[in-house]
Every structure is written in C-alpha cells, then in structure tokens.
Design an enzyme around this catalytic site. Structure first.
Site, PDB file in Angstrom:
ATOM      1  N   LYS A  92      14.083 -15.909  -6.018  1.00 42.48           N
ATOM      2  CA  LYS A  92      14.016 -14.979  -7.151  1.00 42.48           C
ATOM      3  C   LYS A  92      13.296 -15.623  -8.332  1.00 42.48           C
ATOM      4  O   LYS A  92      12.493 -14.989  -9.009  1.00 42.48           O
ATOM      5  CB  LYS A  92      15.424 -14.548  -7.577  1.00 42.48           C
ATOM      6  CG  LYS A  92      16.066 -13.533  -6.694  1.00 42.48           C
ATOM      7  CD  LYS A  92      15.301 -12.218  -6.715  1.00 42.48           C
ATOM      8  CE  LYS A  92      15.517 -11.447  -5.429  1.00 42.48           C
ATOM      9  NZ  LYS A  92      14.787 -11.981  -4.279  1.00 42.48           N
ATOM     10  N   CYS A 127       0.837  -1.188   0.000  1.00 43.57           N
ATOM     11  CA  CYS A 127       0.000   0.000   0.000  1.00 43.57           C
ATOM     12  C   CYS A 127       0.878   1.246   0.000  1.00 43.57           C
ATOM     13  O   CYS A 127       1.965   1.255   0.569  1.00 43.57           O
ATOM     14  CB  CYS A 127      -0.951   0.054   1.180  1.00 43.57           C
ATOM     15  SG  CYS A 127      -2.129  -1.298   1.283  1.00 43.57           S
ATOM     16  N   LYS A 132       6.519  -4.688  -1.990  1.00 37.39           N
ATOM     17  CA  LYS A 132       7.917  -4.395  -1.697  1.00 37.39           C
ATOM     18  C   LYS A 132       8.167  -4.287  -0.190  1.00 37.39           C
ATOM     19  O   LYS A 132       9.127  -4.840   0.321  1.00 37.39           O
ATOM     20  CB  LYS A 132       8.320  -3.076  -2.382  1.00 37.39           C
ATOM     21  CG  LYS A 132       9.784  -2.686  -2.171  1.00 37.39           C
ATOM     22  CD  LYS A 132      10.723  -3.684  -2.803  1.00 37.39           C
ATOM     23  CE  LYS A 132      12.168  -3.251  -2.704  1.00 37.39           C
ATOM     24  NZ  LYS A 132      13.077  -4.303  -3.209  1.00 37.39           N
ATOM     25  N   GLU A 162      17.978 -18.205  -1.897  1.00 37.59           N
ATOM     26  CA  GLU A 162      17.673 -16.903  -2.504  1.00 37.59           C
ATOM     27  C   GLU A 162      17.493 -17.022  -4.012  1.00 37.59           C
ATOM     28  O   GLU A 162      16.594 -16.396  -4.592  1.00 37.59           O
ATOM     29  CB  GLU A 162      18.791 -15.902  -2.179  1.00 37.59           C
ATOM     30  CG  GLU A 162      18.672 -14.562  -2.869  1.00 37.59           C
ATOM     31  CD  GLU A 162      17.429 -13.778  -2.488  1.00 37.59           C
ATOM     32  OE1 GLU A 162      17.108 -12.810  -3.191  1.00 37.59           O
ATOM     33  OE2 GLU A 162      16.758 -14.144  -1.481  1.00 37.59           O
ATOM     34  N   ASN A 179      -3.014   2.881   5.483  1.00 39.55           N
ATOM     35  CA  ASN A 179      -2.216   1.663   5.396  1.00 39.55           C
ATOM     36  C   ASN A 179      -2.271   0.955   6.739  1.00 39.55           C
ATOM     37  O   ASN A 179      -2.317   1.604   7.783  1.00 39.55           O
ATOM     38  CB  ASN A 179      -0.747   1.975   5.080  1.00 39.55           C
ATOM     39  CG  ASN A 179      -0.542   2.472   3.678  1.00 39.55           C
ATOM     40  OD1 ASN A 179      -1.432   2.414   2.837  1.00 39.55           O
ATOM     41  ND2 ASN A 179       0.652   2.978   3.410  1.00 39.55           N
ATOM     42  N   GLY A 180      -2.201  -0.370   6.722  1.00 39.41           N
ATOM     43  CA  GLY A 180      -2.149  -1.129   7.969  1.00 39.41           C
ATOM     44  C   GLY A 180      -3.416  -1.911   8.218  1.00 39.41           C
ATOM     45  O   GLY A 180      -4.226  -2.151   7.319  1.00 39.41           O
ATOM     46  N   GLU A 227       9.533 -15.798  -7.536  1.00 40.52           N
ATOM     47  CA  GLU A 227       8.916 -14.476  -7.426  1.00 40.52           C
ATOM     48  C   GLU A 227       8.557 -13.897  -8.796  1.00 40.52           C
ATOM     49  O   GLU A 227       7.467 -13.330  -8.959  1.00 40.52           O
ATOM     50  CB  GLU A 227       9.870 -13.498  -6.723  1.00 40.52           C
ATOM     51  CG  GLU A 227       9.911 -13.603  -5.217  1.00 40.52           C
ATOM     52  CD  GLU A 227      10.873 -12.607  -4.606  1.00 40.52           C
ATOM     53  OE1 GLU A 227      10.558 -12.070  -3.538  1.00 40.52           O
ATOM     54  OE2 GLU A 227      11.941 -12.346  -5.194  1.00 40.52           O
ATOM     55  N   ARG A 260       5.570  -0.778  -4.572  1.00 37.63           N
ATOM     56  CA  ARG A 260       5.214  -1.359  -3.274  1.00 37.63           C
ATOM     57  C   ARG A 260       4.184  -2.474  -3.416  1.00 37.63           C
ATOM     58  O   ARG A 260       3.957  -3.230  -2.481  1.00 37.63           O
ATOM     59  CB  ARG A 260       4.664  -0.269  -2.344  1.00 37.63           C
ATOM     60  CG  ARG A 260       5.711   0.755  -1.951  1.00 37.63           C
ATOM     61  CD  ARG A 260       5.096   1.901  -1.174  1.00 37.63           C
ATOM     62  NE  ARG A 260       4.636   1.500   0.134  1.00 37.63           N
ATOM     63  CZ  ARG A 260       5.370   1.516   1.248  1.00 37.63           C
ATOM     64  NH1 ARG A 260       6.631   1.886   1.182  1.00 37.63           N
ATOM     65  NH2 ARG A 260       4.864   1.157   2.401  1.00 37.63           N
ATOM     66  N   HIS A 308      17.012 -36.605   0.205  1.00 36.93           N
ATOM     67  CA  HIS A 308      16.068 -36.818   1.307  1.00 36.93           C
ATOM     68  C   HIS A 308      14.685 -36.281   0.942  1.00 36.93           C
ATOM     69  O   HIS A 308      14.023 -35.627   1.770  1.00 36.93           O
ATOM     70  CB  HIS A 308      16.585 -36.162   2.588  1.00 36.93           C
ATOM     71  CG  HIS A 308      17.856 -36.759   3.084  1.00 36.93           C
ATOM     72  ND1 HIS A 308      17.929 -38.032   3.625  1.00 36.93           N
ATOM     73  CD2 HIS A 308      19.129 -36.268   3.088  1.00 36.93           C
ATOM     74  CE1 HIS A 308      19.185 -38.289   3.957  1.00 36.93           C
ATOM     75  NE2 HIS A 308      19.931 -37.241   3.642  1.00 36.93           N
ATOM     76  N   TRP A 358      -3.279  -2.551  -1.496  1.00 35.77           N
ATOM     77  CA  TRP A 358      -2.976  -3.981  -1.576  1.00 35.77           C
ATOM     78  C   TRP A 358      -3.971  -4.665  -0.664  1.00 35.77           C
ATOM     79  O   TRP A 358      -3.973  -4.457   0.543  1.00 35.77           O
ATOM     80  CB  TRP A 358      -1.540  -4.232  -1.132  1.00 35.77           C
ATOM     81  CG  TRP A 358      -1.000  -5.595  -1.433  1.00 35.77           C
ATOM     82  CD1 TRP A 358      -0.463  -6.035  -2.604  1.00 35.77           C
ATOM     83  CD2 TRP A 358      -0.903  -6.699  -0.518  1.00 35.77           C
ATOM     84  NE1 TRP A 358      -0.040  -7.334  -2.485  1.00 35.77           N
ATOM     85  CE2 TRP A 358      -0.303  -7.770  -1.217  1.00 35.77           C
ATOM     86  CE3 TRP A 358      -1.271  -6.889   0.807  1.00 35.77           C
ATOM     87  CZ2 TRP A 358      -0.067  -9.006  -0.622  1.00 35.77           C
ATOM     88  CZ3 TRP A 358      -1.045  -8.119   1.402  1.00 35.77           C
ATOM     89  CH2 TRP A 358      -0.428  -9.152   0.686  1.00 35.77           C
TER      90      TRP A 358
END
Length: 602
Positions: A480, A2, A597, A476, A106-107, A483, A34, A499, A80
């Site tokens: 990526k 947001c 973000k 990581e 926001n929140g 995402e 964001r 395993h 968002w």
C-alpha cells in the site's frame, strides 16, 4: 485495466448525440479507477465521428462538441498502454481506412503482427502502433467483399488469437456489436437504452439489470433490444440479474478520495461478509453456497498482488487446521509441477473475478481434475462462472486502485472458509468475527496515523515487519505504501531483517513493527532494538502498548481479539498510515501511476 463503454438508446427517431455522448462520458468517468493513459469516444450517425485524446478524461472533454449532432449509437474507451506508448494516435477508438467502422478493444491480440502485415500488403494504411487497429481493417475487408455488418464483425473476430473484449459501431447503423474472449463485458438493460461496459459501475446510475456476456458470445445492442448469440450465430437466452450495489456506493460520499471512503467502509463490508454465515450461540460458521465441498487432502491458493497476501494469511490458517496449504503467485502457478488431483482444492482469490493470471491458473487446475473455488467480490464474473464453487466476499464496489476493504473482506471470508473446512471453529472465533466491525470502527475513530504520517512523509524508505500471521500483513502494508506514495517500501517477516534488509536501515527509514498477541513479542522487540541501534525510528502497531512502549517512537493501537483476527485490525492502521502519507505528499491516491484496478492481461 482499460475500460469499454457502449450505448444505444431505445428511441428510433433522430436525437442529439449529446445524450449519447453524456452517457459515454459518464461511463468513462466511472471507469477511470481501472487505470488509463488516454481516452476516446465514437458516435455513429450517417458517418462515424471519433474524438480521442492522450491524457486524462478532462483532455477529451475539451475537444468533444458542445452543440447537438444527430447520432444513433456510441462506444468509448479508456486505454492503458500495451502496444505503443500513450499518444493521440494510439488512443481508442480505431477506424478503418475510410472511417466508417470504429472499434474499441481490451486485451491482447497475439497474432496482430501477422494480420497487420497481411492487411498492409493488401493496401490498408495504419495510423497507430496498436494491435487493436487490425480489427476495423479486417471488418472493412469483409464489408468490401459483400458481407453484411454482423457477418463482417464475426469474420474479423474469428481471425483473432488472444484475449479480448471488442465493441464496434458502423456508419448508418443504430447498433453496437460486441464480443468477448477471456476479457470481461457486461450488458445493462435500461428503460431508455442498452449499455455495455467492462464493469457494472460504468452504467449503474442508469440501470441495475445486467447480463454477463460469456466467452465466445456476441451481443447486438439496438433500439429494438439486446440479442445475444453464440459463435455459430445461434441466439441464446441469458439470465438478467439484478445488481444489489447502490449507485451511491460508487461515489465518494463527501470523502476527498475513494480510498479513504473505502477504508471507512470496512466495518460495513465485513458485516455484509459475515451476515447469515455465523451462529454465535452455537459457535459455528455455515456457508450455504459451499455445502458441497468436502475436506480436501491439500489446498492451493492462487492469486496476485493484494489477493496473494490474503492467500498467504489463509494458507497459515488451513495449515493450523491440519490441511496442507500453499499460496502461489497465479502468474507462477504450474499445476503440472506440483501434486494436484481430484483431492486438491484450488482456491482462486480475485477481487474482480477477471484477473487474467488467476483465471489462467484456475483453468489449468480444472483441466487437471482439481476441484476449484473462487473467492471473489463480483457476482457473475468469469471466476465465479468457471469454478466448481464460489464464495462472495460482499464488499460492494471498490473504485480506488489500491485495494482496502476488499482485502479485509477477503481475509474474513477466507478465515470463515478455513473454519468450515478444518472444523476448527469455536465460540471465541465467532465472537471475534462479530466484534470485528466495531473494533475496526474504533481504530478509524482513534487512529494517530495522520500525525505520524506528517512526521515521516519525506522519509527515504519504509520497512514493515511482522511475524506469524502478521507477516502477510507486513507485505500488504508495504505494498500500500509503495502503490500510493511512490516511495520505496519493503515488507518481510521480522526474522529476515538481519538477513540483508538491515543494511538499508538508517535514521531516514522508519520501521513499522506489528507486535500483536499472536506474535512472539520478545523476538519482535529484538527486531525493534536492532533497528533502533541504527537510529531508525520505530512505529509499533500493537494490541499490547505496555509491552512495546519503551522500544517504539510511536504507537498505533489496535483492540485485542481472537488471534486469527489481529492481522485484520493491524492492517487498518497500515492502510491509514499509507493513505495519510500519500495525502501529505500530494499523490494521485485513487489512480496511482502505471497501475490498473483490474489486470485482465497476462
């Protein structure tokens, strides 16, 4: 997630709201990174004009007026979704019953259901499913009871439980009213007007003079200036800081995507991170802002997502230097269930400095008497203010949702921090640090990731494996890939392949193996043979191509360096591979679906 924007010009004469609208729309565009699913603006004049639309900002641009309309002040928002799905009705701003108050938020308002029931019982009608809509109706109630605008705003905020940043405009008023509690708001002091936003890039083209609003502070932006007060209404003086980011840093600079630009900015970001902190002749690292930290008895690193992977890497470095260290998901950190006291250093790793789960973990650690340190990118962020110490990674603004240059800068900053706290520094270490920017540039100039991505873009899934210090980078690299390609990807230590994950390996699941000088090459080659026997293609990321060339279908080379830094170099190749795969698939690289973000809610 947001984004809030607010603006009031310094002029007190009537003026076209096209000027205000342009500032708001520019700010919303700068906050797109964001993450959002709807957008809207409100312009205050004799009444309040609200324009909002589900979907991309371009949808909103089609509905805002073209002609000049008088206006005094304005607010905007990119939403968002939390309470209620994306829709025109759920988009911000939200208004009261007669449309004289508009609010963006926001929140999360935790007690909104109780407040909504109370307001509906009193005759208020609601148009959305959001928690936000209770705020303008609470303000309306106080105004009807005779309160002035500021008092009504404060009374409404006093009824809220949860985390929030709120901004409001009123019909007939030239001011924007705002406050925050555990959700970021920053003010911009410009020559032609006063701004507020969730993040600095929203108004950086207009001013670099900022004030970081703190929890429970209120701001009134009017043509006369900015007034900041505390919860009791007492005016407080807040320092005005200069943001050192160049406005051009927040642009694409000719690149097709912010992500590619930011991958290519990593050499500069790392130079900025190490600048003034190393002495190559003496073989030492010195971090002036951390002079007050003694060697701790134990270290806890708390973080989320990409920052968690940087924390896993750092925890290994601290342990190698003799300090017990553990990386925790911030959302799972329970300081009451692990040993923690004044001899514990709790390090919060957060790019934005506003990540809700990480802030919660740091606050818990503070309450229990631990020493706290923020490793962050944003000067003046909540994490930097609420901890005992702060180390800035100096990466500059990062716009793409998928973190790249901030991850590399976090790794470098944490490696330097480890060397100072453990006294495990050496000339080889410092030389390795100083060589990193040029070595990364050589990877950027020579990588074959584009052609490999073309071959495997339509694969069913991707597996990334590494050992030792490369295991966190494997995680990581997989993050990526998932995402921005929307493809299934998994990262794990090479020894874990047999395993369970090996059951998923086929000829349509490329395996990316990180084989570097600090890894156990023989064991990694064993893993490569295991997947090769299942006909899976193998892509090796390596500083020793001669060792692996007989076992890999493709090789992505990295330069040789000190063992601490090979994971940083390997990660650049993984970033490029993910980017070019997503590009080949035509994905929304900078704004991947469902992601934000800066995650400022738990």
């Amino acid at each position: 997630m947001c984004g809030i924007i607010g603006y009031t010009p310094t002029r007190t004469d009537h003026h076209s709201n096209r000027d205000i609208l342009n500032v708001l729309m520019d700010g919303l565009s700068d906050l797109e990174y964001r993450g959002y699913d709807s957008a809207g603006v409100a312009i205050a004049n004799a009444s309040v004009s609200v324009y909002k639309r589900n979907g991309e900002l371009s949808e909103l641009e089609e509905m805002v007026p073209n002609g000049p309309i008088d206006g005094y002040a304005g607010i905007g928002h990119t939403r968002w979704s939390t309470h209620g799905p994306p829709s025109d009705e759920n988009a911000h701003p939200h208004t009261d019953c007669d449309g004289s108050v508009a609010v963006v938020h926001n929140g999360i308002i935790e007690n909104y259901r109780v407040l909504r029931d109370e307001l509906e019982a009193a005759g208020h009608e609601f148009d959305s499913e959001t928690d936000t809509e209770v705020i303008p109706h609470l303000i309306e109630t106080s105004l009807e009871q005779g309160a002035d605008i500021e008092t009504a705003f404060r009374r409404a905020i006093d009824r809220l439980n949860g985390s929030f940043a709120v901004a409001a405009v009123f019909s007939g008023s030239e001011a924007v009213y705002a406050t925050r509690n555990q959700s970021p708001l920053v003010l911009g002091i410009g020559d032609d007007g006063y701004h507020l936003a969730s993040d600095v890039p929203a108004f950086l083209e207009y001013t670099d003079q900022v004030v970081y609003l703190q929890d429970d502070q209120f701001a009134k932006l009017s043509p006369a200036g900015v007034e900041i007060s505390d919860k009791r209404g007492t005016v407080v003086d807040m320092p005005v800081k200069t943001v050192e980011w160049d406005p051009e840093e927040a642009g694409k600079s000719g690149y097709d995507h912010y992500m590619l630009k930011e991958i290519n900015e990593q050499p500069r970001a790392i130079r900025n991170c190490i600048r003034g902190r190393t002495d190559e002749m003496a073989g030492t690292v010195s971090i002036d802002e951390l002079d007050g930290i003694d060697r701790p008895k134990r270290i806890h690193l708390v973080s989320c997502g990409t920052s968690y992977h940087a924390s896993l890497y750092a925890a290994r470095l601290f342990r190698a230097g003799g300090i017990p260290a553990t990386a925790f998901y911030a959302s799972e950190y329970d300081a009451g269930a692990v040993p923690i006291d004044g001899d514990t250093l709790v390090i919060g790793v957060t790019q934005s400095g506003e990540t809700a789960d990480t802030l919660g973990a740091l606050r818990d650690a503070n309450r229990r008497g631990a020493e706290t340190l923020a490793v962050t990118n944003v000067v003046g962020s909540s994490a930097s203010r609420e901890t005992d110490h702060v180390m800035y990674i100096r990466a500059g603004p990062e716009i793409s949702v998928a973190a790249t240059k901030t991850f590399a800068s976090q790794q470098v900053a944490l490696a330097m921090l480890s060397s100072t706290l453990t006294d495990e520094c050496s000339r080889e270490f410092v030389e390795g640090l100083r060589a990193l920017p040029d070595q990364i540039q050589s990877i950027l100039d020579q990588s074959r990731a584009t052609e490999i991505a073309d071959v495997y873009a339509n694969s069913d899934a991707y597996f990334v494996i590494g050992r030792g210090y490369s295991a966190p980078v494997a995680l990581e690299g997989a993050l990526k890939m998932k995402e921005i390609t929307y493809k299934h990807a998994e990262g794990f230590p090479g020894g874990e392949l047999k395993h369970g994950p090996l059951a998923l390996v086929t000829e349509r699941t490329p395996v990316i193996a990180i084989v570097t000088g600090e890894s156990n090459a023989e064991e990694m080659i064993g893993n490569m043979k295991e997947v090769e026997a299942r006909e899976a293609p193998v892509i090796a990321v390596t500083d020793s191509p001669d060792v692996v060339e007989n076992y890999a279908d493709h090789i992505l080379r990295i330069p040789q360096t000190a063992w601490q830094f090979t994971p940083i170099l390997a990660n650049v190749q993984l970033q490029l591979l993910a980017y070019w795969t997503a590009n080949q698939l035509g994905r929304s690289i900078d704004k991947p679906r469902n992601l934000a973000k800066s995650v400022t809610v738990k």
